[in-house]
Design a protein around this motif. Structure first.
Motif, mmCIF file in Angstrom:
data_model
loop_
_atom_site.group_PDB
_atom_site.id
_atom_site.type_symbol
_atom_site.label_atom_id
_atom_site.label_comp_id
_atom_site.label_asym_id
_atom_site.label_seq_id
_atom_site.Cartn_x
_atom_site.Cartn_y
_atom_site.Cartn_z
ATOM 1 N N GLY A 2 1.360 -4.364 -10.894
ATOM 2 C CA GLY A 2 2.302 -3.332 -10.452
ATOM 3 C C GLY A 2 3.035 -2.660 -11.585
ATOM 4 O O GLY A 2 2.743 -2.868 -12.762
ATOM 5 N N PRO A 3 4.037 -1.844 -11.224
ATOM 6 C CA PRO A 3 4.861 -1.185 -12.235
ATOM 7 C C PRO A 3 5.762 -2.191 -12.949
ATOM 8 O O PRO A 3 5.916 -3.309 -12.474
ATOM 9 N N PRO A 4 6.347 -1.807 -14.093
ATOM 10 C CA PRO A 4 7.121 -2.743 -14.904
ATOM 11 C C PRO A 4 8.242 -3.403 -14.094
ATOM 12 O O PRO A 4 8.863 -2.763 -13.241
ATOM 13 N N CYS A 42 -0.265 -4.926 -16.301
ATOM 14 C CA CYS A 42 -1.700 -4.944 -16.587
ATOM 15 C C CYS A 42 -2.204 -3.523 -16.819
ATOM 16 O O CYS A 42 -2.990 -3.259 -17.731
ATOM 17 N N HIS A 43 -1.717 -2.618 -15.941
ATOM 18 C CA HIS A 43 -2.229 -1.250 -15.965
ATOM 19 C C HIS A 43 -2.047 -0.578 -17.326
ATOM 20 O O HIS A 43 -2.832 0.289 -17.693
ATOM 21 N N VAL A 63 -4.004 10.993 -7.662
ATOM 22 C CA VAL A 63 -3.436 9.681 -7.968
ATOM 23 C C VAL A 63 -4.495 8.848 -8.688
ATOM 24 O O VAL A 63 -5.638 8.749 -8.236
ATOM 25 N N THR A 64 -4.108 8.241 -9.835
ATOM 26 C CA THR A 64 -5.067 7.432 -10.602
ATOM 27 C C THR A 64 -4.728 5.948 -10.568
ATOM 28 O O THR A 64 -5.506 5.138 -11.063
ATOM 29 N N ALA A 65 -3.556 5.604 -10.045
ATOM 30 C CA ALA A 65 -3.242 4.182 -9.868
ATOM 31 C C ALA A 65 -2.235 4.024 -8.743
ATOM 32 O O ALA A 65 -1.313 4.839 -8.610
ATOM 33 N N MET A 66 -2.441 3.008 -7.925
ATOM 34 C CA MET A 66 -1.432 2.577 -6.955
ATOM 35 C C MET A 66 -1.338 1.071 -7.130
ATOM 36 O O MET A 66 -2.364 0.381 -7.111
ATOM 37 N N ALA A 67 -0.139 0.558 -7.380
ATOM 38 C CA ALA A 67 -0.002 -0.858 -7.700
ATOM 39 C C ALA A 67 1.336 -1.383 -7.213
ATOM 40 O O ALA A 67 2.315 -0.641 -7.139
ATOM 41 N N ARG A 68 1.360 -2.685 -6.889
ATOM 42 C CA ARG A 68 2.558 -3.279 -6.297
ATOM 43 C C ARG A 68 2.965 -4.507 -7.115
ATOM 44 O O ARG A 68 2.115 -5.335 -7.451
ATOM 45 N N ASN A 69 4.248 -4.653 -7.426
ATOM 46 C CA ASN A 69 4.695 -5.851 -8.132
ATOM 47 C C ASN A 69 5.427 -6.816 -7.209
ATOM 48 O O ASN A 69 6.064 -7.759 -7.658
ATOM 49 N N GLY A 70 5.360 -6.560 -5.924
ATOM 50 C CA GLY A 70 6.001 -7.456 -4.966
ATOM 51 C C GLY A 70 7.421 -7.041 -4.652
ATOM 52 O O GLY A 70 8.052 -7.589 -3.741
ATOM 53 N N LEU A 80 0.371 13.549 -14.885
ATOM 54 C CA LEU A 80 1.774 13.244 -15.170
ATOM 55 C C LEU A 80 1.951 12.057 -16.110
ATOM 56 O O LEU A 80 2.984 11.388 -16.104
ATOM 57 N N GLY A 81 0.942 11.784 -16.938
ATOM 58 C CA GLY A 81 1.094 10.792 -17.990
ATOM 59 C C GLY A 81 1.272 9.382 -17.462
ATOM 60 O O GLY A 81 0.810 9.045 -16.376
ATOM 61 N N GLY A 82 1.984 8.562 -18.254
ATOM 62 C CA GLY A 82 2.109 7.146 -17.932
ATOM 63 C C GLY A 82 3.212 6.828 -16.943
ATOM 64 O O GLY A 82 3.431 5.664 -16.609
ATOM 65 N N ARG A 83 3.929 7.839 -16.490
ATOM 66 C CA ARG A 83 5.091 7.605 -15.651
ATOM 67 C C ARG A 83 4.715 6.993 -14.292
ATOM 68 O O ARG A 83 3.741 7.386 -13.674
ATOM 69 N N TRP A 84 5.500 5.986 -13.893
ATOM 70 C CA TRP A 84 5.326 5.398 -12.557
ATOM 71 C C TRP A 84 6.289 6.072 -11.584
ATOM 72 O O TRP A 84 7.445 6.290 -11.923
ATOM 73 N N PHE A 85 5.822 6.357 -10.429
ATOM 74 C CA PHE A 85 6.697 6.857 -9.350
ATOM 75 C C PHE A 85 6.804 5.744 -8.326
ATOM 76 O O PHE A 85 5.841 5.382 -7.669
#
Lengths: 523, 479
Positions: free
Chosen positions: B107-109, B153-154, B314-321, B331-336
């Protein structure tokens, strides 16, 4: 508290299917836990952790289903086992969703399904409506924008884009339009014909169309522009586009152009455009300086909605326009009403659901030298303030924002007008009340049915005070409208209202009843 | 000119009052009602921004047309991707030399203090496995002092299921996208039950990780590197879709296909018989073995499509819980990010709805590339997770067509007459339609170490997409 375990031998089910059955069993009353698993070692370990590993389950083979049900009593467990057997036998999809086609969730998805669409009809809340209109234009659609409260910057942006793309935006706040006989928004049922209309006024457009219909002619297309189109900010983009379309349209032989007084630059541009239309244009800038329109080739200036219809029909039939445009009800009717009023009952009131009617009445009464207050006055000094004393004459547009925020339009909900009618009846200075009754698609199913008892009650209240109250009404509609014009007029007549044949006629008749002016033709 | 207002009778799409459309239909006009609701959870400003980004082929200079062109370019890279399993890296630190004392996570940081139970449990397990701490308490103390760095990881071209913890000593699958040349990594699936990715960190978990590192990974490395050009993962995924997998929550067919591809190379790789049996059995006994490979295949695919200027794909969708994050190609490395929902589904014996952690794991990369919830039509068995019928499975995929850019011809869905899977989420379409991407997913117990409690379905939060839309508008100077 019984725990029962069973083995269904040689019956393979997907683990998800088994969980689904277990869930259904757990939902039964008296069942504390239910588990169904294939008899693998790993699954037996899971059962052991949950303290549900019975001797039967231990004996199960990997291709058997292990079922363990923990219930409050034997009856509950029996019921659960029966249900389990039913579910395992096949029909798990009890709640099979209807495979009905989903309605598209966006304009783009709608156009993907209806590839030949050429018009978006938008009546969503105004804060979102401009965005939907912009998307529609990007998809190559024309727009009928019924919604009001669209920000003026958005109106400007979408109309400029439409212009660049050769598309048209009717509205915002466009109440009605008719294209190829297809009614959009609040539309009356009128016959098709050779008169094309372009209007920045909803009820005004309806009235002119109905009056044309009554005279036996019909409408090619009626294009709305929205109340703000003629302002300096917008510059009459839609009005001009509409003029061009009607000028080029083979079906249209006479054009009616209808608007509140445009900004001067807009008026000049519009009239230049109209003069170049190549066919006669009947122009009404309601409340504007008629000198502005007069003397231009191809353009016929008129002063009322009814006159616009009359001139358009006469031009189409290549007849001279009648000189007199007073269409007051029968003189006898006016005289009879006049005779019943006391000498001090000279106050005029107009309670309108149509904004254009409210404007037209102010103009007609102004021409008769009367000072008329309104919530939407032409002259700021004549703003009507609630509770104000010593008002001579007043007209109220109940379709104005202060009455419509959070409630239906007065063409649908007449509560406010009924209350106001009764209030005016209690004012000893009031002699005549004018009411409009708008028919057509979208309007109330039986407006006269609501207004008639209110008229009777208002008259009874006046009578109790030994006064008479004169009520003049007119119906904006046709015989083909769902509410049927003659039916509506009869209901109003039976309630004691004097029926006028048009909005202008109603305003004139009311003034005459109250003793102002006799011959309105020679202005 | 056919679009000109009165060139022909109106053919209407209607937004708002249904009566208006009904009136038009009464006189014979065609009128289609749109199921309209306020855009982006009810934000008029967002609605106007979105409208300004609408595509328009007739106006190539418009921002929307520019986005459309960028999206075609981005999705073409997705369709062309050739993810090949080419190697097994013995230790993550060899793939990421600067790793030091860093743990990668799903997921995101997210900082240690904010992590959910399963992720904290997995982090503790990783410290024990690395020998950085002698016991769980010591590990906790080390983590609380901030002595261990965390990184998604991403950010390293990697993905991991559930908590997604990758520590320096863990072996990784390495995948090369032969089309674009980029590489991606993932860890090796541990199996089911008490496993690190669900937060378990007992001795048997650590022992299992060591066996993977010292026995399984080297064996797989020998076999994989012996295969000329590597193993074509997309081909396995494609075949598995025709065999009842959607290759996210269900990987039974793909695992079998992988086993088929690796068995002979393993036999030929000079392993002793006992080891060979152990390795084959470990794959055979774990029907989710292919999950990580499905994920890394998708990651290698989507990374190649990242970085196309002005693209809203969208190039990534991820969950950190705790949160769900998305990344957008332009839009670069930014997580929304937005708070993660909790999946709805079915529970294993002894567990109930309140036990489940919020949506967790990098595995939604599979949906990002068109698998999982997007290919649910391929896996009717899974839709029972939310009490639906087989038809409902098809409906999920059909719904995803409404928010995607392309149909991937390599991923045919039999139940949809072999239509290609919906591929490449367009942020604009999500906001416009209100349809949120659907994920099939496992559910972790919210307490570390208990493991998987069930499986279900969950959707990505709308806020991720509305934020991305605002950023996209900003980047294009639309305001």
């Amino acid at each position: 508290m019984p725990i029962r375990s069973l083995v269904k031998a040689d019956l393979y089910k997907d683990s998800v299917a088994l969980m689904r059955v277990a869930e259904a069993l757990t939902a039964l009353s008296g069942v504390r836990r239910a588990t169904l698993l294939m008899g693998t070692q790993a699954n037996k370990a899971i059962l052991a952790e949950a303290a549900m590993l019975t001797p039967e389950a231990i004996a199960a083979r990997p291709d058997d289903i292990m079922a363990v049900i923990d219930g409050a009593n034997d009856a509950a467990v029996d019921a659960a086992v029966a249900r389990m057997n039913e579910l395992l036998s096949g029909n798990l999809a009890a709640e099979r969703g209807a495979a009905a086609e989903r309605a598209p969730r966006s304009l783009a998805l709608g156009v993907a399904r209806m590839k030949d669409a050429n018009l978006a009809m938008i009546s969503v809340p105004g804060a979102y409506a401009g965005a939907e209109a912009l998307k529609a234009l990007r998809l190559g659609l024309n727009v009928f924008l019924f919604s009001d409260n669209v920000p003026v910057e958005q109106e400007k942006a979408i109309k400029e884009l439409a212009q660049r793309k050769g598309l048209i935006v009717m509205g915002p706040d466009c109440g009605t339009a008719i294209l190829h006989g297809v009614p959009l928004g609040f539309a009356n049922v009128v016959r098709r014909g050779a008169i094309g209309l372009i209007a920045a006024s909803g009820t005004g457009l309806q009235e002119v169309m109905c009056q044309i219909d009554r005279r036996g002619e019909g409408v090619s297309h009626a294009i709305g522009a929205g109340g703000r189109d003629a302002s300096e900010a917008i510059g009459g983009i839609t009005l001009m586009q509409g003029l061009d379309l009607l000028a080029a349209d083979a079906e249209t032989r006479v054009i009616v152009l209808l608007s509140k007084p445009p900004a001067p630059a807009v008026a000049a541009a519009l009239l230049d455009r109209a003069a170049a239309a190549g066919k006669p244009v009947v122009a009404l800038f309601l409340g504007g300086d008629s000198a502005m329109v007069a003397g231009r080739k191809n353009i016929l200036a008129v002063r009322t909605l009814e006159e616009a219809a009359e001139r358009a029909v006469a031009t189409l039939r290549r007849r001279a326009t009648p000189s007199r445009m007073t269409r007051a009800p029968s003189l006898a009717g006016v005289k009879r009403e006049q005779a019943r009023l006391r000498a001090d009952q000279r106050g005029l009131r107009g309670l309108y659901s149509g904004g254009t009617f409210c404007s037209e009445a102010q103009l007609i009464w102004r021409d008769l030298g009367l000072k008329t207050r309104s919530n939407v006055p032409f002259d700021k000094d004549l703003l009507l303030v609630e509770g104000q004393k010593g008002i001579e004459h007043a007209v109220v547009d109940f379709g104005s924002d202060e009455f419509t925020i959070g409630r239906p339009h007065p063409m649908i909900d007449m509560t406010m007008r009924v209350e106001r009618l009764l209030k005016e009846a209690r004012d000893p200075a009031v002699g005549v009340v004018v009411l409009d009754v708008v028919l057509g698609h979208g309007a109330h199913a039986d407006p006269a049915g609501v207004l008639a008892p209110a008229i009777q009650k208002a008259k009874a209240e006046a009578r109790a005070k030994r006064r008479y109250l004169s009520v003049v009404a007119f119906v904006c509609g046709t015989e083909q409208d769902p509410q049927r014009r003659s039916d509506q007029e009869n209901k109003l007549r039976k309630a004691g209202a004097l029926l006028a044949s048009s909005s202008a006629a109603a305003a004139w008749a009311a003034a005459e009843i109250a003793g102002f002016g006799k011959n309105m033709a020679k202005r | 000119m056919t679009k000109q207002l009165i060139a022909r009778a109106p053919t209407i799409v209607n937004l708002g009052l249904g009566d208006f459309a009904a009136t038009a239909r009464e006189v014979g006009a065609a009128a289609l009602d749109i199921a309209w609701r306020p855009i982006g959870d009810g934000d008029p400003r967002l609605a106007w921004l979105l409208a300004q980004l609408a595509g328009d082929p007739a106006d190539p200079e418009s921002p929307g047309a520019r986005i459309d062109r960028a999206n075609q370019q981005a999705v073409a890279r997705v369709l062309a991707a050739q993810p090949m399993l080419v190697d097994v890296v013995a230790h993550a630190r060899e793939a990421f030399p600067d790793m030091g004392r860093t743990l990668l996570h799903a997921g995101p940081p997210i900082a240690w203090e904010r992590m959910c139970g399963p992720m904290q449990g997995a982090a503790i397990g990783a410290l024990l496995y690395e020998g950085w701490a002698a016991d769980a308490d010591a590990a906790r103390a080390l983590l609380a002092r901030g002595e261990i760095a965390f990184n998604p990881c991403h950010d390293h071209g990697a993905v991991g299921p559930m908590s997604g913890i990758i520590s320096p000593s863990m072996p990784l699958f390495k995948v090369r996208n032969d089309d674009a040349g980029n590489v991606a990594f993932t860890n090796i699936n541990e199996g089911i039950g008490k496993v690190l990715r669900f937060g378990a960190n007992g001795p048997e978990v650590i022992e299992r990780l060591r066996w993977i590192e010292t026995a399984l990974a080297p064996a797989l490395k020998r076999a994989v590197t012996a295969i000329d050009g590597g193993i074509n993962l997309k081909a396995i995924q494609s075949r598995a879709l025709a065999m009842g997998d959607e290759v996210h929550s269900r990987n039974a067919a793909s695992t079998s296909l992988f086993l088929e591809a690796i068995t002979i190379p393993l036999i030929q790789s000079d392993l002793d018989d006992a080891m060979l049996r152990e390795v084959l059995r470990s794959i055979d006994g774990n029907s989710q073995f292919f999950l990580n490979l499905s994920m890394v295949s998708a990651k290698a695919t989507m990374d190649a499509a990242h970085g196309v200027a002005a693209s809203s794909m969208v190039t990534a969708m991820a969950r950190n819980g705790v949160t769900v994050g998305i990344r957008v190609s332009g839009l670069g490395g930014r997580w929304f990010e937005a708070a993660a929902d909790t999946p709805v589904g079915l529970f294993f014996p002894g567990f109930k709805a309140g036990d489940a952690n919020a949506d967790l794991g990098d595995s939604a990369i599979t949906e990002t590339a068109g698998f999982g919830g997007f290919s649910l039509a391929a896996s009717p068995a899974l839709v029972q997770l939310v009490g639906g019928s087989a038809d409902a499975a098809v409906a999920y995929s059909q719904e995803m067509y409404d928010i995607t850019i392309a149909r991937n011809p390599a991923l045919a869905l039999p139940r949809l007459d072999f239509a290609g899977a919906p591929t490449g989420v367009d942020v604009r379409k999500v906001v416009d339609s209100g349809i949120r991407p659907v994920f099939t997913t496992g559910m972790a117990h919210k307490v570390a170490g208990i493991g998987q409690v069930g499986a279900g379905i969950v959707r990505a939060p709308m806020v991720c997409f509305s934020q991305a839309l605002v950023a996209l508008a900003e980047s294009l100077g639309v305001g």
